[in-house]
Design a protein around this motif. Structure first.
Motif, PDB file in Angstrom:
ATOM      1  N   ALA A 103     100.905  19.089 -21.952  1.00 11.91           N
ATOM      2  CA  ALA A 103      99.961  19.500 -22.999  1.00 11.91           C
ATOM      3  C   ALA A 103     100.071  18.653 -24.262  1.00 11.91           C
ATOM      4  O   ALA A 103      99.114  18.526 -25.019  1.00 11.91           O
ATOM      5  N   GLU A 153      96.527  15.821 -29.498  1.00 10.46           N
ATOM      6  CA  GLU A 153      95.765  15.057 -30.505  1.00 10.46           C
ATOM      7  C   GLU A 153      94.264  15.071 -30.211  1.00 10.46           C
ATOM      8  O   GLU A 153      93.479  14.479 -30.941  1.00 10.46           O
ATOM      9  N   ARG A 197     103.821  25.869 -25.789  1.00  8.72           N
ATOM     10  CA  ARG A 197     105.056  26.453 -26.348  1.00  8.72           C
ATOM     11  C   ARG A 197     105.334  25.994 -27.773  1.00  8.72           C
ATOM     12  O   ARG A 197     106.352  26.301 -28.316  1.00  8.72           O
ATOM     13  N   THR A 247     105.474  16.630 -22.493  1.00  8.70           N
ATOM     14  CA  THR A 247     105.813  17.851 -21.774  1.00  8.70           C
ATOM     15  C   THR A 247     107.217  18.309 -22.145  1.00  8.70           C
ATOM     16  O   THR A 247     108.125  17.517 -22.315  1.00  8.70           O
ATOM     17  N   SER A 248     107.358  19.643 -22.277  1.00 10.50           N
ATOM     18  CA  SER A 248     108.661  20.211 -22.651  1.00 10.50           C
ATOM     19  C   SER A 248     109.623  20.204 -21.471  1.00 10.50           C
ATOM     20  O   SER A 248     110.811  20.459 -21.620  1.00 10.50           O
ATOM     21  N   ASP A 272     109.212  16.137 -29.460  1.00  4.89           N
ATOM     22  CA  ASP A 272     110.538  16.760 -29.641  1.00  4.89           C
ATOM     23  C   ASP A 272     111.444  16.433 -28.468  1.00  4.89           C
ATOM     24  O   ASP A 272     110.958  16.169 -27.371  1.00  4.89           O
TER      25      ASP A 272
HETATM   26  N1  APR Z   1     102.610  13.782 -28.618  1.00  3.66           N
HETATM   27  C1  APR Z   1     103.639  13.908 -27.745  1.00  3.66           C
HETATM   28  N2  APR Z   1     104.240  15.097 -27.476  1.00  3.66           N
HETATM   29  C2  APR Z   1     103.746  16.182 -28.099  1.00  3.66           C
HETATM   30  C3  APR Z   1     102.670  16.129 -29.022  1.00  3.66           C
HETATM   31  C4  APR Z   1     102.102  14.857 -29.264  1.00  3.66           C
HETATM   32  N3  APR Z   1     101.082  14.699 -30.120  1.00  3.66           N
HETATM   33  N4  APR Z   1     102.430  17.397 -29.475  1.00  3.66           N
HETATM   34  C5  APR Z   1     103.307  18.203 -28.855  1.00  3.66           C
HETATM   35  N5  APR Z   1     104.113  17.483 -28.045  1.00  3.66           N
HETATM   36  C6  APR Z   1     105.169  17.931 -27.147  1.00  3.66           C
HETATM   37  C7  APR Z   1     105.955  19.123 -27.619  1.00  3.66           C
HETATM   38  O1  APR Z   1     107.115  18.674 -28.333  1.00  3.66           O
HETATM   39  C8  APR Z   1     106.343  19.797 -26.305  1.00  3.66           C
HETATM   40  O2  APR Z   1     107.628  19.355 -25.859  1.00  3.66           O
HETATM   41  O3  APR Z   1     104.508  18.334 -25.968  1.00  3.66           O
HETATM   42  C9  APR Z   1     105.310  19.307 -25.296  1.00  3.66           C
HETATM   43  C10 APR Z   1     104.383  20.409 -24.809  1.00  3.66           C
HETATM   44  O4  APR Z   1     105.167  21.309 -24.086  1.00  3.66           O
HETATM   45  P1  APR Z   1     104.506  22.664 -23.559  1.00  3.66           P
HETATM   46  O5  APR Z   1     103.720  23.295 -24.652  1.00  3.66           O
HETATM   47  O6  APR Z   1     105.602  23.429 -22.879  1.00  3.66           O
HETATM   48  O7  APR Z   1     103.441  22.174 -22.471  1.00  3.66           O
HETATM   49  P2  APR Z   1     103.759  21.657 -21.000  1.00  3.66           P
HETATM   50  O8  APR Z   1     105.094  21.009 -20.917  1.00  3.66           O
HETATM   51  O9  APR Z   1     102.588  20.850 -20.576  1.00  3.66           O
HETATM   52  O10 APR Z   1     103.769  23.031 -20.157  1.00  3.66           O
HETATM   53  C11 APR Z   1     103.881  22.914 -18.762  1.00  3.66           C
HETATM   54  O11 APR Z   1     103.573  25.305 -18.559  1.00  3.66           O
HETATM   55  O12 APR Z   1     102.405  27.169 -19.218  1.00  3.66           O
HETATM   56  C12 APR Z   1     102.549  26.249 -18.204  1.00  3.66           C
HETATM   57  O13 APR Z   1     100.910  25.589 -16.670  1.00  3.66           O
HETATM   58  C13 APR Z   1     101.270  25.489 -18.011  1.00  3.66           C
HETATM   59  O14 APR Z   1     100.959  23.143 -17.513  1.00  3.66           O
HETATM   60  C14 APR Z   1     101.641  24.044 -18.361  1.00  3.66           C
HETATM   61  C15 APR Z   1     103.141  24.027 -18.095  1.00  3.66           C
END
Ligand code: APR
Length: 252
Positions: free
Chosen positions: A28, A33, A40, A190-191, A217
């Motif tokens: 995500a 952006e 999360r 991705t986290s 992060d």
């Molecule tokens: N550039 C890079 N990283 C970013 C940015 C950015 N502009 N903005 C946020 N992040 C990072 C955050 O630091 C976080 O570690 O993106 C990560 C998003 O993590 P999550 O919100 O956990 O999303 P994601 O990892 O895609 O979640 C995985 O969880 O809920 C389920 O199915 C859903 O596909 C999703 C899965």
């Protein structure tokens, strides 16, 4: 104000330049952006809703209209969003590297809209629907309320993977093969909290690929990856393209 220079390890640039195969895993953060909330983060998509309330088969059978309303809302947001420089940088990488695979956890469809072609949407796509009973599927046009199947009359559901559901095994197998066989693996935005997607990075490491993490992060992968660049994907991914291809190779 001079733009802050993005520190990129020279080895990461060299590996990208010489990679015969590149696999990328996005989350995500790559769509952040484009104005789409992450799951999360502090502005997390789940902020106003508990995931188990909306994104599970149980929630759907308990209240299909609530779940459909939430997905119609999300699709409206996605439809008004545009691919950002992070998406476009990945399109550029696909043009430059022979064997390229983009594996995404995102269901927003922005990679395809940006022009990426080899995209494995392992969590599905919220702009598509599939029948909850028969094999029928259909693109979701502008819809309100519960969508029913034209073939069998049952409820359609968003073609996304819900909590507690398993991913499409063929698609996941393909993602593992591509990740494990890549010369380089970039994991961006991705986290790394959700399986099985998170384990693709470790498959790449086991396969001997060079794993570069790009994230705002630190995550559990940080320290395990060959390199981590903390920052915005929309800044870092285009900078990788510029340094390696379009703007001349420069050391870090
Ligand atoms: N550039 C890079 N990283 C970013 C940015 C950015 N502009 N903005 C946020 N992040 C990072 C955050 O630091 C976080 O570690 O993106 C990560 C998003 O993590 P999550 O919100 O956990 O999303 P994601 O990892 O895609 O979640 C995985 O969880 O809920 C389920 O199915 C859903 O596909 C999703 C899965």
């Amino acid at each position: 104000m001079p733009e802050t220079r993005i520190e990129i390890p020279a080895e990461a640039l060299e590996r990208l330049k010489t990679a015969g195969s590149l696999a990328v895993l996005t989350g995500a953060g790559v769509s952040a952006e484009s104005g789409l909330p992450t799951f999360r983060g502090k502005d997390g998509l789940w902020k106003n809703h508990r995931p188990e309330q909306l994104a599970t088969p149980q929630a759907f059978s308990a209240d299909p209209k609530l779940v459909w309303d939430w997905y119609h809302w999300r699709r409206g947001i996605v439809r008004n969003a545009s691919p950002n420089p992070a998406h476009l940088a990945l399109v550029e990488m696909e043009k430059r590297i022979e064997n390229f695979t983009l594996i995404t956890q995102n269901v927003d469809g922005l990679h395809r809209r940006a022009g990426s072609r080899e995209v494995l949407e392992i969590h599905g796509n919220l702009c598509e629907a599939r029948c909850s009973v028969c094999p029928a599927s259909a693109p979701l046009e502008e819809e309100e309320g519960i969508v029913t199947c034209e073939a069998c009359g049952a409820f359609m559901r968003p073609a996304v993977v819900w909590f507690g559901e398993s991913l499409d095994t063929a698609l996941l197998e393909k993602a593992y093969v591509r990740a494990g066989g890549s010369d380089m693996f970039i994991v961006a935005g991705t986290s790394g909290m959700v399986q099985p997607a998170a384990s693709l990075s470790y498959a790449a490491l086991r396969g001997g690929g060079y794993v570069l993490e790009v994230n705002l992060d630190p995550t559990p992968l940080t320290g395990e990856a060959n390199a981590t660049i903390l920052g915005k994907a929309g800044d870092i991914l285009p900078e990788l393209v510029r340094r390696v291809w379009t703007g001349g190779m420069q050391s870090a």
